[in-house]
Design a protein around this motif. Structure first.
Motif, PDB file in Angstrom:
ATOM      1  N   LYS A  84      41.706  67.656  40.301  1.00 40.04           N
ATOM      2  CA  LYS A  84      42.435  66.398  40.259  1.00 40.04           C
ATOM      3  C   LYS A  84      43.924  66.708  40.391  1.00 40.04           C
ATOM      4  N   CYS A  85      44.651  65.780  40.962  1.00 42.12           N
ATOM      5  CA  CYS A  85      46.101  65.929  41.060  1.00 42.12           C
ATOM      6  C   CYS A  85      46.674  66.187  39.660  1.00 42.12           C
ATOM      7  N   SER A  86      47.596  67.146  39.560  1.00 38.56           N
ATOM      8  CA  SER A  86      48.117  67.550  38.253  1.00 38.56           C
ATOM      9  C   SER A  86      49.088  66.561  37.626  1.00 38.56           C
ATOM     10  N   ILE A  87      49.545  65.611  38.405  1.00 41.18           N
ATOM     11  CA  ILE A  87      50.389  64.569  37.823  1.00 41.18           C
ATOM     12  C   ILE A  87      49.504  63.705  36.921  1.00 41.18           C
ATOM     13  N   GLU A  88      49.912  63.587  35.671  1.00 37.00           N
ATOM     14  CA  GLU A  88      49.031  63.000  34.672  1.00 37.00           C
ATOM     15  C   GLU A  88      48.504  61.606  35.017  1.00 37.00           C
ATOM     16  N   GLU A  89      49.365  60.755  35.531  1.00 40.14           N
ATOM     17  CA  GLU A  89      48.920  59.371  35.754  1.00 40.14           C
ATOM     18  C   GLU A  89      48.282  59.161  37.121  1.00 40.14           C
ATOM     19  N   CYS A  90      48.075  60.247  37.874  1.00 40.05           N
ATOM     20  CA  CYS A  90      47.517  60.147  39.216  1.00 40.05           C
ATOM     21  C   CYS A  90      46.042  60.539  39.218  1.00 40.05           C
ATOM     22  N   ASN A  91      45.223  59.784  39.921  1.00 38.63           N
ATOM     23  CA  ASN A  91      43.787  60.077  39.951  1.00 38.63           C
ATOM     24  C   ASN A  91      43.308  60.563  41.313  1.00 38.63           C
ATOM     25  N   GLU A  92      44.239  60.902  42.180  1.00 35.70           N
ATOM     26  CA  GLU A  92      43.875  61.402  43.501  1.00 35.70           C
ATOM     27  C   GLU A  92      43.370  62.843  43.393  1.00 35.70           C
ATOM     28  N   GLU A  93      42.742  63.283  44.456  1.00 35.68           N
ATOM     29  CA  GLU A  93      42.262  64.652  44.520  1.00 35.68           C
ATOM     30  C   GLU A  93      43.429  65.601  44.792  1.00 35.68           C
ATOM     31  N   LEU A 118      48.283  69.249  43.739  1.00 36.81           N
ATOM     32  CA  LEU A 118      48.905  67.972  44.051  1.00 36.81           C
ATOM     33  C   LEU A 118      48.164  67.253  45.174  1.00 36.81           C
ATOM     34  N   CYS A 119      48.092  65.935  45.060  1.00 35.80           N
ATOM     35  CA  CYS A 119      47.562  65.127  46.149  1.00 35.80           C
ATOM     36  C   CYS A 119      48.628  65.052  47.244  1.00 35.80           C
ATOM     37  N   GLU A 120      48.229  64.508  48.380  1.00 34.12           N
ATOM     38  CA  GLU A 120      49.132  64.432  49.530  1.00 34.12           C
ATOM     39  C   GLU A 120      50.470  63.767  49.155  1.00 34.12           C
ATOM     40  N   LYS A 121      50.373  62.658  48.454  1.00 31.16           N
ATOM     41  CA  LYS A 121      51.553  61.866  48.115  1.00 31.16           C
ATOM     42  C   LYS A 121      52.506  62.659  47.216  1.00 31.16           C
ATOM     43  N   HIS A 122      51.966  63.255  46.175  1.00 39.09           N
ATOM     44  CA  HIS A 122      52.818  63.975  45.234  1.00 39.09           C
ATOM     45  C   HIS A 122      53.285  65.305  45.796  1.00 39.09           C
ATOM     46  N   TYR A 123      52.508  65.854  46.725  1.00 38.38           N
ATOM     47  CA  TYR A 123      52.940  67.097  47.367  1.00 38.38           C
ATOM     48  C   TYR A 123      54.196  66.854  48.192  1.00 38.38           C
TER      49      TYR A 123
HETATM   50 ZN   LIG Z   1      49.015  62.704  42.831  1.00 37.60          ZN
END
Ligand SMILES: [Zn+2]
Length: 75
Positions: A5-14, A50-55
Motif C-alpha cells: 500500500k502507498c506509504s502515505i498514511e491517508e492514501c489507499n492506493e497501491e 508510493l502510488c503514482e500520485k504521491h511519487y
Molecule cells: Zn499515495
C-alpha cells in the motif's frame, strides 16, 4: 505476493514505486505521515512505497530539496 500500500498514511492506493526512507524524509517534513517498511535502525533506514500520485509529488519535493542543498554547498 501481497501488494504494498502507498506509504502515505491517508492514501489507499497501491504503492508501486520504492523510495529509500532517507530520501523520503522530505515528505515527513511537509507533514505527511509515512509507513516505513523493513526499517532496522540505525543500520537500515527502510523503504517506503508510493502510488503514482504521491511519487510525482515526492519527486517534485525531492528535486527542490536537492537544489537547495547544492545552493547551500556553493554558498
Ligand atoms: Zn499515495
Amino acid at each position: 505476493m501481497a501488494k504494498k500500500k502507498c506509504s502515505i498514511e491517508e492514501c489507499n492506493e497501491e504503492g508501486i514505486h520504492e523510495v529509500s526512507y532517507v530520501n523520503a524524509k522530505v515528505l515527513e517534513e511537509k507533514g505527511y505521515k509515512l509507513h516505513v517498511y523493513g526499517a532496522h535502525p540505525p543500520r537500515r533506514p527502510g523503504v517506503i512505497y508510493l502510488c503514482e500520485k504521491h511519487y510525482k509529488l515526492w519527486k517534485k519535493l525531492f528535486k527542490k530539496e536537492s537544489k537547495m542543498e547544492r545552493f547551500v554547498m556553493k554558498g
